[in-house]
Design a protein around this motif. Structure first.
Motif, PDB file in Angstrom:
ATOM      1  N   LEU A 113       0.855  -1.181   0.000  1.00 10.60           N
ATOM      2  CA  LEU A 113       0.000   0.000   0.000  1.00 10.60           C
ATOM      3  C   LEU A 113       0.891   1.230   0.000  1.00 10.60           C
ATOM      4  CD1 LEU A 113      -2.577   1.678   0.296  1.00 10.60           C
ATOM      5  CD2 LEU A 113      -2.531   1.198   2.758  1.00 10.60           C
ATOM      6  N   THR A 114       0.689   2.084  -0.995  1.00 10.30           N
ATOM      7  CA  THR A 114       1.360   3.376  -1.051  1.00 10.30           C
ATOM      8  C   THR A 114       0.312   4.455  -0.843  1.00 10.30           C
ATOM      9  OG1 THR A 114       3.003   2.547  -2.624  1.00 10.30           O
ATOM     10  CG2 THR A 114       2.777   4.933  -2.435  1.00 10.30           C
ATOM     11  N   THR A 115       0.586   5.377   0.069  1.00 10.56           N
ATOM     12  CA  THR A 115      -0.341   6.484   0.309  1.00 10.56           C
ATOM     13  C   THR A 115       0.342   7.795  -0.042  1.00 10.56           C
ATOM     14  OG1 THR A 115       0.319   6.687   2.633  1.00 10.56           O
ATOM     15  CG2 THR A 115      -1.539   5.244   2.132  1.00 10.56           C
ATOM     16  N   TYR A 116      -0.413   8.695  -0.653  1.00  9.97           N
ATOM     17  CA  TYR A 116       0.125  10.019  -0.980  1.00  9.97           C
ATOM     18  C   TYR A 116      -0.743  11.080  -0.326  1.00  9.97           C
ATOM     19  CZ  TYR A 116       2.405  13.803  -3.468  1.00  9.97           C
ATOM     20  OH  TYR A 116       3.115  14.945  -3.749  1.00  9.97           O
ATOM     21  N   GLU A 117      -0.168  11.738   0.656  1.00 11.12           N
ATOM     22  CA  GLU A 117      -0.755  12.889   1.339  1.00 11.12           C
ATOM     23  C   GLU A 117      -2.204  12.688   1.796  1.00 11.12           C
ATOM     24  OE1 GLU A 117      -0.020  16.653  -0.532  1.00 11.12           O
ATOM     25  OE2 GLU A 117       2.163  16.394  -0.450  1.00 11.12           O
ATOM     26  N   PRO A 118      -2.443  11.681   2.644  1.00 10.62           N
ATOM     27  CA  PRO A 118      -3.766  11.620   3.279  1.00 10.62           C
ATOM     28  C   PRO A 118      -3.965  12.879   4.119  1.00 10.62           C
ATOM     29  CG  PRO A 118      -2.218  10.152   4.385  1.00 10.62           C
ATOM     30  CD  PRO A 118      -1.529  10.647   3.152  1.00 10.62           C
ATOM     31  N   PRO A 119      -5.116  13.534   4.021  1.00 12.33           N
ATOM     32  CA  PRO A 119      -5.283  14.828   4.685  1.00 12.33           C
ATOM     33  C   PRO A 119      -5.556  14.712   6.181  1.00 12.33           C
ATOM     34  CG  PRO A 119      -7.236  14.286   3.431  1.00 12.33           C
ATOM     35  CD  PRO A 119      -6.231  13.224   3.121  1.00 12.33           C
ATOM     36  N   PHE A 120      -4.573  14.182   6.906  1.00 10.71           N
ATOM     37  CA  PHE A 120      -4.619  14.193   8.360  1.00 10.71           C
ATOM     38  C   PHE A 120      -3.975  15.479   8.862  1.00 10.71           C
ATOM     39  CE2 PHE A 120      -4.334   9.410   7.830  1.00 10.71           C
ATOM     40  CZ  PHE A 120      -5.654   9.163   8.203  1.00 10.71           C
ATOM     41  N   GLY A 209       4.613  15.308  -0.850  1.00 10.62           N
ATOM     42  CA  GLY A 209       5.314  16.141  -1.814  1.00 10.62           C
ATOM     43  C   GLY A 209       6.309  17.051  -1.132  1.00 10.62           C
ATOM     44  N   GLY A 210       7.540  17.092  -1.662  1.00  9.65           N
ATOM     45  CA  GLY A 210       8.562  17.942  -1.077  1.00  9.65           C
ATOM     46  C   GLY A 210       8.239  19.419  -1.155  1.00  9.65           C
ATOM     47  N   GLY A 211       7.322  19.799  -2.049  1.00 12.44           N
ATOM     48  CA  GLY A 211       6.916  21.190  -2.164  1.00 12.44           C
ATOM     49  C   GLY A 211       5.593  21.498  -1.508  1.00 12.44           C
ATOM     50  N   SER A 212       5.041  20.529  -0.776  1.00  6.33           N
ATOM     51  CA  SER A 212       3.746  20.718  -0.118  1.00  6.33           C
ATOM     52  C   SER A 212       3.896  21.456   1.208  1.00  6.33           C
ATOM     53  CB  SER A 212       3.084  19.354   0.124  1.00  6.33           C
ATOM     54  OG  SER A 212       2.631  18.778  -1.078  1.00  6.33           O
ATOM     55  N   PRO A 213       2.790  21.981   1.739  1.00  8.44           N
ATOM     56  CA  PRO A 213       2.836  22.597   3.070  1.00  8.44           C
ATOM     57  C   PRO A 213       3.230  21.587   4.143  1.00  8.44           C
ATOM     58  CG  PRO A 213       0.816  23.192   1.904  1.00  8.44           C
ATOM     59  CD  PRO A 213       1.475  22.112   1.093  1.00  8.44           C
ATOM     60  N   ALA A 214       3.566  22.099   5.320  1.00 10.29           N
ATOM     61  CA  ALA A 214       4.090  21.253   6.395  1.00 10.29           C
ATOM     62  C   ALA A 214       3.122  20.156   6.815  1.00 10.29           C
ATOM     63  CB  ALA A 214       4.454  22.119   7.598  1.00 10.29           C
ATOM     64  N   ALA A 220       2.275  12.348   6.622  1.00  7.89           N
ATOM     65  CA  ALA A 220       2.978  11.170   6.115  1.00  7.89           C
ATOM     66  C   ALA A 220       3.806  10.513   7.203  1.00  7.89           C
ATOM     67  CB  ALA A 220       3.855  11.555   4.930  1.00  7.89           C
ATOM     68  N   ARG A 221       4.469  11.313   8.005  1.00  2.00           N
ATOM     69  CA  ARG A 221       5.311  10.748   9.068  1.00  2.00           C
ATOM     70  C   ARG A 221       4.459  10.141  10.184  1.00  2.00           C
ATOM     71  NH1 ARG A 221      10.444  11.365   8.123  1.00  2.00           N
ATOM     72  NH2 ARG A 221      11.157  12.997   6.682  1.00  2.00           N
ATOM     73  N   ALA A 222       3.310  10.723  10.455  1.00  2.00           N
ATOM     74  CA  ALA A 222       2.424  10.157  11.468  1.00  2.00           C
ATOM     75  C   ALA A 222       1.864   8.811  11.017  1.00  2.00           C
ATOM     76  CB  ALA A 222       1.286  11.128  11.769  1.00  2.00           C
ATOM     77  N   VAL A 223       1.534   8.699   9.730  1.00  2.00           N
ATOM     78  CA  VAL A 223       1.073   7.405   9.193  1.00  2.00           C
ATOM     79  C   VAL A 223       2.175   6.365   9.306  1.00  2.00           C
ATOM     80  CG1 VAL A 223       0.418   6.200   7.072  1.00  2.00           C
ATOM     81  CG2 VAL A 223      -0.667   8.374   7.651  1.00  2.00           C
ATOM     82  N   ALA A 224       3.391   6.744   8.910  1.00  6.49           N
ATOM     83  CA  ALA A 224       4.507   5.801   8.964  1.00  6.49           C
ATOM     84  C   ALA A 224       4.808   5.376  10.397  1.00  6.49           C
ATOM     85  CB  ALA A 224       5.750   6.426   8.326  1.00  6.49           C
ATOM     86  N   HIS A 240       0.315  18.604  -3.731  1.00  6.07           N
ATOM     87  CA  HIS A 240      -0.745  17.604  -3.569  1.00  6.07           C
ATOM     88  C   HIS A 240      -1.098  16.937  -4.896  1.00  6.07           C
ATOM     89  CE1 HIS A 240      -3.643  15.685  -1.000  1.00  6.07           C
ATOM     90  NE2 HIS A 240      -4.658  16.048  -1.763  1.00  6.07           N
ATOM     91  N   ASN A 241      -1.098  17.697  -5.965  1.00  8.71           N
ATOM     92  CA  ASN A 241      -1.335  17.134  -7.297  1.00  8.71           C
ATOM     93  C   ASN A 241       0.014  16.873  -7.949  1.00  8.71           C
ATOM     94  OD1 ASN A 241      -4.203  17.237  -7.197  1.00  8.71           O
ATOM     95  ND2 ASN A 241      -4.096  19.448  -7.540  1.00  8.71           N
ATOM     96  N   ALA A 242       0.594  15.742  -7.618  1.00  8.24           N
ATOM     97  CA  ALA A 242       1.968  15.442  -8.005  1.00  8.24           C
ATOM     98  C   ALA A 242       2.054  14.982  -9.456  1.00  8.24           C
ATOM     99  CB  ALA A 242       2.550  14.368  -7.095  1.00  8.24           C
ATOM    100  N   ASP A 243       3.206  15.209 -10.056  1.00  5.86           N
ATOM    101  CA  ASP A 243       3.500  14.771 -11.418  1.00  5.86           C
ATOM    102  C   ASP A 243       3.800  13.275 -11.402  1.00  5.86           C
ATOM    103  OD1 ASP A 243       4.458  14.260 -13.961  1.00  5.86           O
ATOM    104  OD2 ASP A 243       5.900  15.918 -13.967  1.00  5.86           O
ATOM    105  N   PRO A 244       3.028  12.450 -12.133  1.00  3.22           N
ATOM    106  CA  PRO A 244       3.306  11.016 -12.167  1.00  3.22           C
ATOM    107  C   PRO A 244       4.721  10.678 -12.614  1.00  3.22           C
ATOM    108  CG  PRO A 244       1.139  11.443 -13.058  1.00  3.22           C
ATOM    109  CD  PRO A 244       1.790  12.785 -12.866  1.00  3.22           C
TER     110      PRO A 244
END
Length: 257
Positions: A113-120, A209-214, A220-224, A240-244
């Motif tokens: 499972l890969t997750t990208y920026e769940p809005p927690f 995303g490295g360019g996303s807000p904090a 992501a770190r809390a999920v991990a 949030h809308n990352a380039d594939p």
């Protein structure tokens, strides 16, 4: 392109399409994201994996079915995964990432499972979250469902331009307005359900995303931290809308290991 259907536990037919060959990677999109939102990954992955583009409940060719609940959406994922062979790689984006995490915790079989920026939101609890979800549902069912879409986009902090309403993709977004309540409900109070995530046994890669807000890195770190053995990584320069083209090499490396 051929649309396939899996039958969920309540009889709802869940639409998806596949591209490529190899082990499946099921893309679970977030708000305002029908299956077409995953097509941009096909050129980057389809030589080695089967890209599975999903229409979640109420979106695209998956017709509305009531009563809606998070549990029904988890059953939908289980039905699609079973039809694809019983366990697949899953990539969840935004609220689709939260749905995927909840499904994995509920025992839906996933190879990875890969997750990208769940809005927690790990630093504060949003005020009036449920009230806002109810207001969006009321707007979506009223005379101007586009107001629900505009309100939601503004609520996320994404830039808004009134020209969006004149864009060619605006009618498709408005058609998805009734499902905004679903995604807001999946996000719930936007707090990390650490006890629930601790039940996940699949390998998890938590991306931001490295360019996303904090908030994105914090989430992501809390999920991990909550999922046993999970890894965390950043997609350089992405939001949030990352380039594939940027995300896919990271995803490939994870899937190959």
């Amino acid at each position: 392109m051929t649309v396939s259907y899996a039958t969920s536990a309540d009889g709802t037919r869940i639409a998806y399409e596949t591209h490529g060959e190899g082990a499946p990677v099921l893309f679970v999109g977030g708000a305002l994201s029908p299956r077409q939102s995953a097509l941009a990954y096909v050129p980057h992955l389809a030589d080695d994996w089967t890209v599975v583009c999903l229409d979640r409940r109420g979106k695209g060719d998956t017709r509305e079915s009531t009563p809606w609940s998070v549990e029904r959406e988890i059953e939908d994922l289980a039905a699609v995964i079973e039809q694809l062979g019983g366990a697949v790689n899953v990539y969840g984006h935004s609220s689709g990432a939260i749905l995927s995490l909840k499904a994995a915790a509920a025992g839906v079989p996933m190879t990875t499972l890969t997750t990208y920026e769940p809005p927690f939101l790990t630093t504060r609890e949003p005020e009036g979250w449920k009230d806002y979800a109810d207001r969006v549902r009321a707007m979506a069912s009223g005379d101007e469902p586009g107001d629900a879409v505009e309100s939601f986009i503004r609520h996320t902090g994404a830039p808004w331009d009134d020209g969006i309403r004149q864009s060619p993709f605006w009618p498709a977004m408005v058609a998805l307005a009734p499902t905004l309540f679903y995604d807001l409900t999946i996000v719930a109070d936007a707090q990390v359900p650490a006890d629930t995530l601790g039940r996940i046994t699949a390998p998890v890669l938590s991306l931001y995303g490295g360019g996303s807000p904090a908030w994105a890195e914090n989430s992501a770190r809390a999920v991990a931290a909550a999922v046993p053995g999970a890894a965390v990584d950043a997609a350089p320069g992405q939001t949030h809308n990352a380039d594939p083209a940027v995300v896919s090499p990271i995803l490939k490396d994870f899937l190959r290991h």
